[in-house]
Design a protein around this motif. Structure first.
Motif, PDB file in Angstrom:
ATOM      1  N   THR A 180      35.842  61.931  42.054  1.00 33.00           N
ATOM      2  CA  THR A 180      37.103  62.354  41.449  1.00 33.00           C
ATOM      3  C   THR A 180      36.908  63.384  40.355  1.00 33.00           C
ATOM      4  O   THR A 180      37.824  64.128  40.051  1.00 33.00           O
ATOM      5  CB  THR A 180      37.858  61.144  40.871  1.00 33.00           C
ATOM      6  N   SER A 181      35.733  63.477  39.742  1.00 34.23           N
ATOM      7  CA  SER A 181      35.551  64.401  38.625  1.00 34.23           C
ATOM      8  C   SER A 181      35.470  65.847  39.076  1.00 34.23           C
ATOM      9  O   SER A 181      35.913  66.728  38.363  1.00 34.23           O
ATOM     10  CB  SER A 181      34.313  64.034  37.814  1.00 34.23           C
ATOM     11  N   VAL A 182      34.950  66.122  40.253  1.00 37.62           N
ATOM     12  CA  VAL A 182      34.818  67.510  40.703  1.00 37.62           C
ATOM     13  C   VAL A 182      36.179  68.164  40.892  1.00 37.62           C
ATOM     14  O   VAL A 182      36.431  69.220  40.338  1.00 37.62           O
ATOM     15  CB  VAL A 182      33.928  67.599  41.965  1.00 37.62           C
ATOM     16  N   PRO A 183      37.102  67.568  41.637  1.00 38.40           N
ATOM     17  CA  PRO A 183      38.419  68.206  41.765  1.00 38.40           C
ATOM     18  C   PRO A 183      39.158  68.304  40.433  1.00 38.40           C
ATOM     19  O   PRO A 183      39.829  69.294  40.173  1.00 38.40           O
ATOM     20  CB  PRO A 183      39.172  67.321  42.745  1.00 38.40           C
ATOM     21  N   VAL A 184      39.029  67.303  39.595  1.00 42.46           N
ATOM     22  CA  VAL A 184      39.709  67.315  38.313  1.00 42.46           C
ATOM     23  C   VAL A 184      39.151  68.441  37.451  1.00 42.46           C
ATOM     24  O   VAL A 184      39.903  69.207  36.844  1.00 42.46           O
ATOM     25  CB  VAL A 184      39.568  65.945  37.597  1.00 42.46           C
ATOM     26  N   CYS A 185      37.845  68.578  37.407  1.00 43.75           N
ATOM     27  CA  CYS A 185      37.215  69.620  36.611  1.00 43.75           C
ATOM     28  C   CYS A 185      37.584  70.995  37.157  1.00 43.75           C
ATOM     29  O   CYS A 185      37.888  71.911  36.394  1.00 43.75           O
ATOM     30  CB  CYS A 185      35.702  69.430  36.609  1.00 43.75           C
ATOM     31  N   ALA A 186      37.562  71.157  38.462  1.00 45.04           N
ATOM     32  CA  ALA A 186      37.926  72.433  39.073  1.00 45.04           C
ATOM     33  C   ALA A 186      39.371  72.788  38.742  1.00 45.04           C
ATOM     34  O   ALA A 186      39.684  73.953  38.461  1.00 45.04           O
ATOM     35  CB  ALA A 186      37.715  72.381  40.581  1.00 45.04           C
ATOM     36  N   GLN A 187      40.256  71.815  38.740  1.00 42.03           N
ATOM     37  CA  GLN A 187      41.656  72.056  38.397  1.00 42.03           C
ATOM     38  C   GLN A 187      41.785  72.458  36.932  1.00 42.03           C
ATOM     39  O   GLN A 187      42.568  73.339  36.590  1.00 42.03           O
ATOM     40  CB  GLN A 187      42.514  70.827  38.694  1.00 42.03           C
ATOM     41  N   GLN A 188      41.021  71.824  36.064  1.00 47.71           N
ATOM     42  CA  GLN A 188      41.078  72.160  34.648  1.00 47.71           C
ATOM     43  C   GLN A 188      40.574  73.582  34.403  1.00 47.71           C
ATOM     44  O   GLN A 188      41.144  74.321  33.598  1.00 47.71           O
ATOM     45  CB  GLN A 188      40.284  71.149  33.832  1.00 47.71           C
ATOM     46  N   LEU A 189      39.512  73.971  35.099  1.00 52.87           N
ATOM     47  CA  LEU A 189      39.020  75.340  34.977  1.00 52.87           C
ATOM     48  C   LEU A 189      40.079  76.324  35.479  1.00 52.87           C
ATOM     49  O   LEU A 189      40.299  77.379  34.873  1.00 52.87           O
ATOM     50  CB  LEU A 189      37.715  75.518  35.750  1.00 52.87           C
ATOM     51  N   SER A 190      40.724  75.970  36.575  1.00 56.61           N
ATOM     52  CA  SER A 190      41.773  76.822  37.126  1.00 56.61           C
ATOM     53  C   SER A 190      42.948  76.947  36.160  1.00 56.61           C
ATOM     54  O   SER A 190      43.487  78.045  35.965  1.00 56.61           O
ATOM     55  CB  SER A 190      42.243  76.259  38.467  1.00 56.61           C
TER      56      SER A 190
END
Length: 113
Positions: A29-39
């Protein structure tokens, strides 16, 4: 207006902190969340026109930035691999350099927001 800029800074800082504090056990779950935060951060930077122009984004890798030196280093890594040399250390140094460029650019962009 001043309140809005302080509010935006707090929101962006909490997004970046949340991304940095993901636990290792929760990788799925951390990878999509982190990618969304960067976006989200990139979108805020683009909408305010505060992008750091000293580096370029690396397509498909939102956590990497490149400059002339990293492009040259990438060519050296490619030449080492093509020459049959072990390029593990070179590759790791190259990625570390681009991650450092991204961190520095994001810090500058955050200050400019």
């Amino acid at each position: 207006m001043k309140f809005r800029s302080h509010y935006m800074s707090i929101v962006l800082l909490s997004l970046l902190c949340a991304c940095a504090s993901q636990q290792k056990g929760d990788v799925a779950t951390s990878v999509p969340v982190c990618a969304q935060q960067l976006s989200d951060f990139d979108h805020a930077v683009a909408s305010h026109g505060t992008r750091n122009a000293s580096t370029s984004k690396v397509a498909a890798f939102p956590f990497l930035r490149a400059n002339r030196n990293s492009v040259l280093m990438g060519k050296q890594v490619g030449a080492a691999i093509a020459g049959g040399q072990a390029a593990d250390v070179l590759f790791a140094d190259w990625v570390a350099q681009m991650r450092g460029l991204d961190r520095a650019a994001r810090a500058s962009e955050f200050r400019n927001l």
